[in-house]
Design a protein around this motif. Sequence first.
Motif, PDB file in Angstrom:
ATOM      1  N   LEU A 138       1.101  -1.123   0.126  1.00  0.00           N
ATOM      2  CA  LEU A 138      -0.050  -0.146  -0.010  1.00  0.00           C
ATOM      3  C   LEU A 138       0.839   1.268  -0.194  1.00  0.00           C
ATOM      4  CD1 LEU A 138      -2.555  -1.181   2.678  1.00  0.00           C
ATOM      5  CD2 LEU A 138      -2.915  -1.179   0.198  1.00  0.00           C
ATOM      6  N   ARG A 139       1.958   1.107   0.640  1.00  0.00           N
ATOM      7  CA  ARG A 139       2.975   2.382   0.595  1.00  0.00           C
ATOM      8  C   ARG A 139       2.264   3.687   1.227  1.00  0.00           C
ATOM      9  NH1 ARG A 139       7.818   1.476  -2.112  1.00  0.00           N
ATOM     10  NH2 ARG A 139       7.459  -0.593  -3.442  1.00  0.00           N
ATOM     11  N   THR A 140       1.507   3.339   2.307  1.00  0.00           N
ATOM     12  CA  THR A 140       0.541   4.528   3.124  1.00  0.00           C
ATOM     13  C   THR A 140       1.224   4.399   4.563  1.00  0.00           C
ATOM     14  OG1 THR A 140      -1.221   3.234   3.319  1.00  0.00           O
ATOM     15  CG2 THR A 140      -0.863   4.793   1.322  1.00  0.00           C
ATOM     16  N   PRO A 141       1.051   5.515   4.978  1.00  0.00           N
ATOM     17  CA  PRO A 141       1.353   5.451   6.794  1.00  0.00           C
ATOM     18  C   PRO A 141       0.251   4.681   7.440  1.00  0.00           C
ATOM     19  CG  PRO A 141       1.677   7.721   5.969  1.00  0.00           C
ATOM     20  CD  PRO A 141       0.998   6.752   4.831  1.00  0.00           C
ATOM     21  N   GLN A 142      -1.043   4.569   6.915  1.00  0.00           N
ATOM     22  CA  GLN A 142      -2.182   3.900   7.203  1.00  0.00           C
ATOM     23  C   GLN A 142      -1.904   2.497   7.227  1.00  0.00           C
ATOM     24  OE1 GLN A 142      -2.253   6.266   5.267  1.00  0.00           O
ATOM     25  NE2 GLN A 142      -3.353   7.951   6.655  1.00  0.00           N
ATOM     26  N   SER A 143      -1.035   1.844   6.350  1.00  0.00           N
ATOM     27  CA  SER A 143      -0.839   0.430   6.163  1.00  0.00           C
ATOM     28  C   SER A 143      -0.023  -0.036   7.391  1.00  0.00           C
ATOM     29  CB  SER A 143       0.140   0.268   5.017  1.00  0.00           C
ATOM     30  OG  SER A 143       1.308   0.784   5.036  1.00  0.00           O
ATOM     31  N   LEU A 144       0.445   0.999   8.275  1.00  0.00           N
ATOM     32  CA  LEU A 144       0.877   0.499   9.631  1.00  0.00           C
ATOM     33  C   LEU A 144      -0.108  -0.307  10.284  1.00  0.00           C
ATOM     34  CD1 LEU A 144       3.761   2.761  10.094  1.00  0.00           C
ATOM     35  CD2 LEU A 144       4.191   0.608   9.566  1.00  0.00           C
ATOM     36  N   MET A 145      -1.281   0.396  10.490  1.00  0.00           N
ATOM     37  CA  MET A 145      -2.323   0.000  11.108  1.00  0.00           C
ATOM     38  C   MET A 145      -2.748  -1.426  10.923  1.00  0.00           C
ATOM     39  SD  MET A 145      -2.966   2.210  13.265  1.00  0.00           S
ATOM     40  CE  MET A 145      -4.397   1.540  13.960  1.00  0.00           C
ATOM     41  N   ILE A 146      -2.402  -1.918   9.767  1.00  0.00           N
ATOM     42  CA  ILE A 146      -2.706  -3.399   9.388  1.00  0.00           C
ATOM     43  C   ILE A 146      -1.952  -4.377  10.197  1.00  0.00           C
ATOM     44  CG2 ILE A 146      -2.976  -5.196   7.719  1.00  0.00           C
ATOM     45  CD1 ILE A 146      -3.475  -3.067   5.655  1.00  0.00           C
ATOM     46  N   GLY A 147      -0.672  -4.088  10.395  1.00  0.00           N
ATOM     47  CA  GLY A 147       0.379  -4.738  11.213  1.00  0.00           C
ATOM     48  C   GLY A 147      -0.071  -4.774  12.553  1.00  0.00           C
ATOM     49  N   VAL A 148      -0.452  -3.578  13.116  1.00  0.00           N
ATOM     50  CA  VAL A 148      -0.793  -3.380  14.550  1.00  0.00           C
ATOM     51  C   VAL A 148      -2.150  -3.947  14.918  1.00  0.00           C
ATOM     52  CG1 VAL A 148      -1.458  -1.789  16.091  1.00  0.00           C
ATOM     53  CG2 VAL A 148       0.285  -1.078  14.560  1.00  0.00           C
ATOM     54  N   ILE A 149      -3.136  -4.036  14.013  1.00  0.00           N
ATOM     55  CA  ILE A 149      -4.036  -4.878  14.147  1.00  0.00           C
ATOM     56  C   ILE A 149      -3.812  -6.294  14.291  1.00  0.00           C
ATOM     57  CG2 ILE A 149      -6.511  -5.420  13.277  1.00  0.00           C
ATOM     58  CD1 ILE A 149      -6.824  -2.488  12.091  1.00  0.00           C
ATOM     59  N   THR A 150      -3.161  -6.670  13.149  1.00  0.00           N
ATOM     60  CA  THR A 150      -2.804  -8.383  13.383  1.00  0.00           C
ATOM     61  C   THR A 150      -1.920  -8.519  14.508  1.00  0.00           C
ATOM     62  OG1 THR A 150      -2.215  -8.039  10.882  1.00  0.00           O
ATOM     63  CG2 THR A 150      -1.531  -9.939  12.099  1.00  0.00           C
ATOM     64  N   GLY A 151      -1.294  -7.774  15.033  1.00  0.00           N
ATOM     65  CA  GLY A 151      -0.453  -7.981  16.505  1.00  0.00           C
ATOM     66  C   GLY A 151      -1.432  -8.247  17.576  1.00  0.00           C
ATOM     67  N   ILE A 152      -2.295  -7.313  17.535  1.00  0.00           N
ATOM     68  CA  ILE A 152      -3.319  -7.176  18.701  1.00  0.00           C
ATOM     69  C   ILE A 152      -4.308  -8.519  18.510  1.00  0.00           C
ATOM     70  CG2 ILE A 152      -5.468  -5.917  19.530  1.00  0.00           C
ATOM     71  CD1 ILE A 152      -4.237  -3.458  18.430  1.00  0.00           C
ATOM     72  N   VAL A 153      -4.571  -8.907  17.351  1.00  0.00           N
ATOM     73  CA  VAL A 153      -5.556  -9.979  17.159  1.00  0.00           C
ATOM     74  C   VAL A 153      -4.934 -11.336  17.592  1.00  0.00           C
ATOM     75  CG1 VAL A 153      -6.876 -11.285  15.472  1.00  0.00           C
ATOM     76  CG2 VAL A 153      -7.061  -8.954  15.645  1.00  0.00           C
TER      77      VAL A 153
END
Length: 404
Positions: A138-153
């Motif tokens: 995605l090459r966007t800062p918001q794409s980091l949230m996908i990793g954060v959510i994956t870690g939380i889940v």
Amino acid sequence: MTPTTTPTAHAHARIFRPHRDDVLLAVVSVLSGLLLWSLGIYNTSDRHFFPAWAALVPLLALGPMELLRRTAPRVTLAVGTVGVIADQFTVGNLATVLVFTDLMYAAVVYGKPAMARRLPVHTGLVTIAVTVASVAWLRTPQSLMIGVITGIVCFGPALTGATLRNHREAAEAARLRAEQTALLAEMDRSQAVVAERARMARELHDMVANHLSAIAIHSTAALSIDSPATSREALGVIRENSVQGLAEMRRLIGLLRDAGADQEAVATPSLAALDALLGQARVNGAASGLDFVLQGGLLPGEPLPAPVELAAYRIVQESLTNALKHAVPGTVRVRVTRADGLLTVRVESPYGDRPGPRAPGSGAGLVGMRERTELLGGEFSAGRAGSVWLVRAELPAEEKAVAG
């Protein structure tokens, strides 16, 4: 005809019966998901490939898995992983994701140790991989949230479960150590009681057996020889031994009641009293034709350890008692020497067929002498040596040797 249920069936029913908390989790999870879906609350509304009702399929598949979270964590985790991935292709349901996090947590807490060790590592690697892939794609800062959510889940529940499991295992290990410590303490207490009983039995035997043997011998002589003079002499010896025996008993009872240092000093004899011990033996053995001689003496040196001195005294005392019971007329020779760090006790008594009255023996005296010697790390022997009965004991004369 009424069907019967075997014990094996009962056992399986108990094994697979879900925990009441798991039943509550399953019911609440499914009802919460249905409520969110009915209100139109979805995870996303612009990224799905199926109609809205398709989000109920992963929810209804994962919800019942809560019933097996304790008994079959491997199966529930596999179903949960497939369900949460499938949920990403629908409008999504928050309850489905929350159920998956609980199944991940339960797999670490209730699963096998190997799985519990691997899951935090694997989920951590998955979180890193998803984060890198989303950023690269995605090459966007918001794409980091996908990793954060994956870690939380996935990674967060696995790490929490591993922490809890480690604490539980540490608590269980501490409980087992405490039980083992209590068991060892109880064993030590029991052994101490047995050792103390054996010690008091030896003390009682050594302190009283000498006097009782003399009483038995002289009373038998008084009954077998019809002579007023002999009876009077025997009664005198009997009275003297009775008084001394009672005094020894009182000292032993006083030691049991009060184990203080002063009482111990009064109740513990020493080798300096050997002359008096042999003098008493001469009086008791006169009727049997026995004489008692103390040969040699201790060489100068450091004071003997109290346990060694007591053991040597008791060995001599018991040897004299055995001589009064069994020795033929003659001379009993006692020799106590100290050399090369050893205290040697040697008692020789005439051996043969003894005429006249004889006191019965039980063999406890030899057992007690051997026990006293071996407890101090010494060597003991007793037996016939030609025309004499020889008792020999070697005891360590150094404080360090006794303590070791």
